[in-house]
Write a protein that holds these residues in place. Sequence first.
Motif, PDB file in Angstrom:
ATOM      1  N   HIS A 233      -5.901   0.423   2.949  1.00 41.61           N
ATOM      2  CA  HIS A 233      -4.707   0.798   3.725  1.00 41.61           C
ATOM      3  C   HIS A 233      -4.408   2.292   3.650  1.00 41.61           C
ATOM      4  O   HIS A 233      -3.716   2.830   4.516  1.00 41.61           O
ATOM      5  CB  HIS A 233      -3.482   0.062   3.205  1.00 41.61           C
TER       6      HIS A 233
ATOM      7  N   ALA B 275      -7.759  -3.531   6.586  1.00 41.77           N
ATOM      8  CA  ALA B 275      -7.624  -3.719   5.133  1.00 41.77           C
ATOM      9  C   ALA B 275      -8.223  -5.060   4.716  1.00 41.77           C
ATOM     10  O   ALA B 275      -8.908  -5.174   3.695  1.00 41.77           O
ATOM     11  CB  ALA B 275      -6.167  -3.620   4.723  1.00 41.77           C
TER      12      ALA B 275
ATOM     13  N   GLU C 183      -3.631  -4.234   9.047  1.00 39.06           N
ATOM     14  CA  GLU C 183      -4.018  -5.430   8.276  1.00 39.06           C
ATOM     15  C   GLU C 183      -5.429  -5.898   8.602  1.00 39.06           C
ATOM     16  O   GLU C 183      -6.125  -6.416   7.727  1.00 39.06           O
ATOM     17  CB  GLU C 183      -3.004  -6.551   8.504  1.00 39.06           C
TER      18      GLU C 183
ATOM     19  N   HIS D 238      -8.192  -4.021  -0.741  1.00 39.67           N
ATOM     20  CA  HIS D 238      -7.350  -4.164   0.450  1.00 39.67           C
ATOM     21  C   HIS D 238      -6.276  -3.066   0.482  1.00 39.67           C
ATOM     22  O   HIS D 238      -6.134  -2.351   1.486  1.00 39.67           O
ATOM     23  CB  HIS D 238      -6.712  -5.561   0.438  1.00 39.67           C
ATOM     24  N   GLU D 239      -5.532  -2.909  -0.626  1.00 40.90           N
ATOM     25  CA  GLU D 239      -4.455  -1.900  -0.643  1.00 40.90           C
ATOM     26  C   GLU D 239      -5.031  -0.484  -0.582  1.00 40.90           C
ATOM     27  O   GLU D 239      -4.450   0.408   0.048  1.00 40.90           O
ATOM     28  CB  GLU D 239      -3.576  -2.061  -1.883  1.00 40.90           C
TER      29      GLU D 239
ATOM     30  N   GLU E  80       0.809  -1.218   0.000  1.00 37.50           N
ATOM     31  CA  GLU E  80       0.000   0.000   0.000  1.00 37.50           C
ATOM     32  C   GLU E  80       0.847   1.276   0.000  1.00 37.50           C
ATOM     33  O   GLU E  80       0.544   2.214   0.734  1.00 37.50           O
ATOM     34  CB  GLU E  80      -0.927  -0.020   1.218  1.00 37.50           C
TER      35      GLU E  80
HETATM   36 ZN   LIG Z   1      -2.338  -5.351   3.925  1.00 38.79          ZN
END
Ligand SMILES: [Zn+2]
Length: 379
Positions: free
Chosen positions: A324, A346, A343, A320-321, A292
Amino acid sequence: MLLTSRRLRAALLVAASATLVAAVLPGPEPLGIGDPLFPHLGNPGYDVLTYDIAFTYRANSKPLDAVTKIDARATKHLERINLDFTSGTVRAVEVNGGSAEFTTAGEDLVITPRQAVDAGSPLAITVTHTSDPKGGEAGGWVRTADGLAMANQADAAHRVFPCNDHPADKAFFTFRVTAPTGLTAVANGLPVAAVRGGAKAAATRTWVYRTRHPMATELAQVSIGKSAVLRREGPHGLPLRDVVPAAQRARLEPWLRKTPAHITWMEKKVGRYPFETYGVLLAQAETGFALETQTLSLFEMSMFTDTRYPKWYVESVMVHELAHQWFGNSVTPRTWSDLWLNEGHATWYGSLYAEEHAKQSLEDQMREAYTQSDGWRAA
Ligand SMILES: [Zn+2]
């Protein structure tokens, strides 16, 4: 006073020599800020405000020439200053305009300025050095088919440039990348200028980027390659730019055009996107991960071209990224043992996106993760 007793004189001589010893600095040693997972990351005694980093690139097999300028503020009296740095040769160091002595200890560059720096004083450090892209598995520079990218999480920024390598000390960054004409350099933040080389260096071009928000060293990104920079608009006029291998742009476009909807969805869940721009960097490298990096997330291109990956999974990793950028980038852990704050969130939003858009049950995804978690922990 006149010393008359031999014994007293001997005692005073011992005391005097002890004073002498105490006045000499102890040997240089690697320091840290006490992170439970990375005891030697970060350094005590100062707060970095800005980094200004100039790289001159020739080929990804050769060390880059670099000048890293750090503006900081001393938070205590400093006879010595430690920076985190390895994987490069240091040629010269200046502190507050005067040349300074330096040595290495562990993965620290240990600087002894001519004059100690008082608590509360400005601290300007210039390091002239090289940056070796052959770091390999340890992270830092990632060598791609056509140049370089960067992957510093968690402890590898100091394999690229001298820094206070801990997310507890975020700072503003300026990158100045000089590369042969024909290559494109992109870094975190927005472009400030792209300057062609002067008469002597017509074959090069210098690209300048600056962040509008503070950033952790682990989130730095500099991409150099035969890249196309594709611009589009996100929600409420947010400028988006993707960086992809120029020859692959048409093939990748169906993926790239998904980002505006991803941002709109995230904004509905958690609020306004926190930075000045966003986009994806698709690198021709086998990294085995996505990262990220702030305002420009790094992915390996094969994730988008290898048809064995289910489409819902690729989009889930993209979200997900993106998530972040809020969790981990805008809000940053003070110690690495709090990485779950990055984490956990994300992973949650990437998985939730897959449930809402591709009928991938969030509960099933979490049960699967729970089943595998002991194995991941061991790895
Ligand atoms: Zn991650």
